[in-house]
Structure formats: C-alpha cells, structure tokens
Scaffold this active site. Structure first.
Site, PDB file in Angstrom:
ATOM      1  N   SER A   1       0.856  -1.193   0.000  1.00  0.00           N
ATOM      2  CA  SER A   1       0.000   0.000   0.000  1.00  0.00           C
ATOM      3  C   SER A   1       0.888   1.237   0.000  1.00  0.00           C
ATOM      4  O   SER A   1       1.694   1.409  -0.908  1.00  0.00           O
ATOM      5  CB  SER A   1      -0.947  -0.036   1.206  1.00  0.00           C
ATOM      6  OG  SER A   1      -1.859   1.051   1.167  1.00  0.00           O
TER       7      SER A   1
ATOM      8  N   HIS B   1      -2.794  -1.173  -3.196  1.00  0.00           N
ATOM      9  CA  HIS B   1      -3.945  -0.297  -2.984  1.00  0.00           C
ATOM     10  C   HIS B   1      -3.826   0.932  -3.880  1.00  0.00           C
ATOM     11  O   HIS B   1      -3.001   1.815  -3.642  1.00  0.00           O
ATOM     12  CB  HIS B   1      -4.015   0.149  -1.521  1.00  0.00           C
ATOM     13  CG  HIS B   1      -4.233  -0.991  -0.569  1.00  0.00           C
ATOM     14  ND1 HIS B   1      -3.979  -0.890   0.783  1.00  0.00           N
ATOM     15  CD2 HIS B   1      -4.682  -2.261  -0.763  1.00  0.00           C
ATOM     16  CE1 HIS B   1      -4.267  -2.031   1.376  1.00  0.00           C
ATOM     17  NE2 HIS B   1      -4.687  -2.880   0.453  1.00  0.00           N
TER      18      HIS B   1
ATOM     19  N   ASP C   1      -4.141  -4.856   6.163  1.00  0.00           N
ATOM     20  CA  ASP C   1      -4.572  -5.697   5.053  1.00  0.00           C
ATOM     21  C   ASP C   1      -3.480  -6.702   4.723  1.00  0.00           C
ATOM     22  O   ASP C   1      -2.301  -6.359   4.670  1.00  0.00           O
ATOM     23  CB  ASP C   1      -4.888  -4.841   3.831  1.00  0.00           C
ATOM     24  CG  ASP C   1      -5.539  -5.637   2.711  1.00  0.00           C
ATOM     25  OD1 ASP C   1      -6.194  -6.644   3.012  1.00  0.00           O
ATOM     26  OD2 ASP C   1      -5.396  -5.235   1.540  1.00  0.00           O
TER      27      ASP C   1
END
Length: 412
Positions: free
Chosen positions: A229, A257, A353
């Site tokens: 991310s 992401h 995540d």
C-alpha cells in the site's frame, strides 16, 4: 508544540490553485497535531523555500506553472532528503501516469484532488491519516518503541539500515527508458493490453543466488503473491528492477492499494522495469507462467481452478480492510487454488490488510516474508504480521528481491 508538549507534524503545501490550496489549509489547520509550515504556488518557489520551512511532509501538486511537480520532486528530495512527499493530482490518465513515475522516483504516496463530487469528510480523514502515518514513520526510524497506535506502528527492534542509494533520488538527468512495445492481445476471447518492453539481450540472463536459508529448504513455490500500500510502488520498482525476468517459470500476483487508472500505469511501469509481461487482467483470463498480474483499481483479484487451468476473477465484492482491491481476498483464493505452494510478500503500507490472508498461507504450509520497518514508508501491514509472529523472514526493501529469487529459483 501543542499544549501537551507534542511536536506537531510539519506540512508544506505546494499547489497553484488557490481553491485547492485553501481547501487543504482548512482541512489541516484545525488538527492539533499538524502545523502548516509553508505554502508555495509552484515547484520553483517550493524548491527555493523548502530548507527554510523544513517540512516532514510535502503535499506536491502534479500540474503547476513555472515548475511542475515531477520536475520539482528530485530537487525537493535533494534539498530536504528527510521529508516525505505525497503527490496530489486530478484523476486523469495523464496525471495517473505522472504520479506513478513520481512514486518510482521517491514520492511516498498520492492523493486524488478533491472535486465537487468528493466526499469532503472522507477526503479530510484520508489526508490526515496519510500525513500522520507517514510523518510518524519518519520519527520512528532508528528508535525502539513499544506503544501500538492507530496507524499500525508496532514494537520493533534490531532494525536493518536502508542502503543510502535507496534514500536519495538523483537530481541528474534520467536515462532514456527502454523502448516499450504495447501489444493488444486476444487471450481466451478477452482483449487486453500487455506491456512488453524491448530490453537489451543481457537482461535475458537472470540473476541467480545461492539459497543458504534453511527456513526455506525444500520449499518450491508455484506462485509469488505480493501485497502493498503506502510506499508500495517505489518498492515494487526496486524489487522488480533486481528480479528482472528471473521468474519466468511462475506467475506473480500483486495487489497494490490504488484507484483505477493508476494500476494501469503501474503495470506498464513494472513491465518496463522488469522486462516481464505485466498486465491488469481481464475477468476469466487464464493464468500463465512468467506473467505479472496486478489487481485493477476498485476490483478484488481472485484466482480459481477451471479444469486443468487456473483463471482470474475480478469482483466488486465489499471492501475488506477498507480497501478494494484488498490483499486478503486475493490470498484466500490463492490458498484455495494452489494450497501450500505460495510465497507471500507483504510490504510497506498503512493498516493491516494482508494479515489474515498471510496467516492462512502460513497455516497451510506456505511461506511469508515481510518488509522491515526501517525501509518501510509505513510499517502497518508488515508490522501487523510481525506482531503475530508468523512471518518466515523480515528483509529490507533492498534485500527482498534477492530473497525472492533465492526461494523461487532454487533447484532450477
């Protein structure tokens, strides 16, 4: 400092639009932990003033008169190397491409400019979270600490040092990138663009390293899965620059992401960097060895068996960990399809995540390696795994590629 003695996070805003500039100021000025230390209307003013302002975070617009963001980026990094830069741009194909280029050159993250359709409360929340998480990571590097916090920073000791070449961006002229060959390919009835760079013949010889790590003895992954991310695009470029086309015998799946458009240009950029075929897959596309598949923005990327083949499914299922695409559903589907023969790499990023998916990989007998804190922009995602302790190795961004090659190419 504020009344509690907390040293405020210093933010510099570089934006030519008075409307957006004013909105950013209003969004930040009432937060007790943030100080707007300087404002500049274009890149030239920012470069001239950055040492005076000494920011920890720079919000840098992509398109500006006099000097644009991509031109100012290396000059700002050279003048203030400790500062982290968040690119801000409108969501267009052109600006998405520029933002990907900026992140490959050292920018830490990006943020879409607010518009009339933007949820202002959500934008303000995301902006403040990014600033605080990235600024806090600057202060934590080199320290030992034990307090968990809302942005995913966890206890870390024996930190690895980041090689100096990864901390700085050269201000010298960039070399001309390799020629790119953009092919439209029909695969299983699906039309897609695959980015296949034309590279010098030397790149056809993969790097080979001796695997002397007993933790991975006897382990032969059928696939590589990567989740990242905040700060991820820069690390992905560093990793695949080292890997080159050494992984032609297995497929690679990446969930980064990112919104739509950005992932398209990320695929193109990684193809150029690595020499491998890299694409945003189509729903129902057959998985093939030697390809890198990047989850398209706003879609979860899953893999499932179909006869003797494996195919990719793109879904708009509910966001997980506030993200779509999300790493966890990708990993769950990969475990269901490939069993234990998965090497999972979780790199820099906010939140957690990938933690549950990586735990499932670990429980099924696959291997999980994570990026170390010192080289992460934000040690949230890898730190969440480190806290649970089910990783098989922790490596700097500089060493991750070597470990991937060691593990994936052993006994070939």
């Amino acid at each position: 400092m504020n009344d509690s003695g907390f040293k405020k996070y210093r933010v510099m805003i570089v934006e030519d639009s008075s409307l957006i500039r004013g909105y950013l100021i209003r969004a930040l000025q009432n937060d007790p932990q943030i100080e707007i230390c300087g404002v500049a209307e274009n890149g030239r003013i920012a470069v001239d003033k950055v040492k005076l302002y000494n920011p920890e975070i720079i919000l840098l617009d992509v398109e500006m008169p006099v000097m644009d963001g991509i031109t100012a980026l290396p000059l700002l990094v050279g003048a203030c190397p400790e500062a982290k830069i968040i690119m801000i741009s409108t969501l267009t194909a052109k600006n998405a491409a520029i933002s990907i280029e900026a992140m490959s050159k050292g920018a830490s993250d990006y943020l879409e400019k607010p518009s009339a359709e933007t949820d202002k409360t959500l934008f303000k929340t995301e902006l403040i979270q990014k600033i605080k998480a990235i600024a806090l990571s600057i202060r934590k590097v080199g320290e030992k600490y034990t307090k968990d916090d809302e942005f995913g920073f966890l206890k870390a000791e024996n930190k690895l040092q980041v090689p100096p070449q990864l901390n700085k961006v050269s201000v010298s002229a960039e070399k001309t990138p390799p020629e790119k060959n953009h092919n439209t390919i029909i695969k299983d009835g699906h039309r897609q663009t695959a980015y296949v760079p034309v590279l010098p013949p030397a790149s056809a010889t993969p790097a080979v390293f001796t695997n002397d790590d007993n933790r991975f003895a006897g382990f032969k992954p059928d696939i590589l899965a990567i989740g990242s991310s905040t700060g991820g695009p820069n690390v992905l470029h560093e990793v695949f620059k080292q890997i080159g086309n050494s992984l032609g015998h297995i497929p690679t799946f990446i969930t980064q992401h990112m919104p739509p458009k950005f992932t398209t240009f990320l695929a193109q950029s990684i193809a150029t960097t690595s020499g491998m075929r890299c694409t945003e897959p189509q729903d129902g596309q057959k998985v093939e060895k030697g390809w890198i598949y990047i989850a398209p923005g706003d879609y979860h990327m899953l893999v499932e068996p179909k006869g003797v083949d494996k195919i990719i499914r793109l879904t708009k299922g509910e966001p997980e960990n506030f993200c779509r695409p999300s790493v966890d559903p990708m990993l769950r589907s990969l475990v269901n399809t490939y069993g234990k023969n998965i090497l999972t790499v979780i790199m820099t990023g906010m939140g957690s995540d990938g933690k549950l998916g990586a735990k499932l990989v670990h429980e099924k007998g696959g291997k999980v390696i994570i990026q170390d804190e010192a080289s992460s922009v934000v040690w949230g995602m890898p730190g969440a795994i480190a806290k649970e302790g089910f990783q098989d190795g922790i490596y700097s961004s500089y060493d991750i590629a070597k470990q991937i090659i060691k593990i994936c190419r052993r006994d070939l």
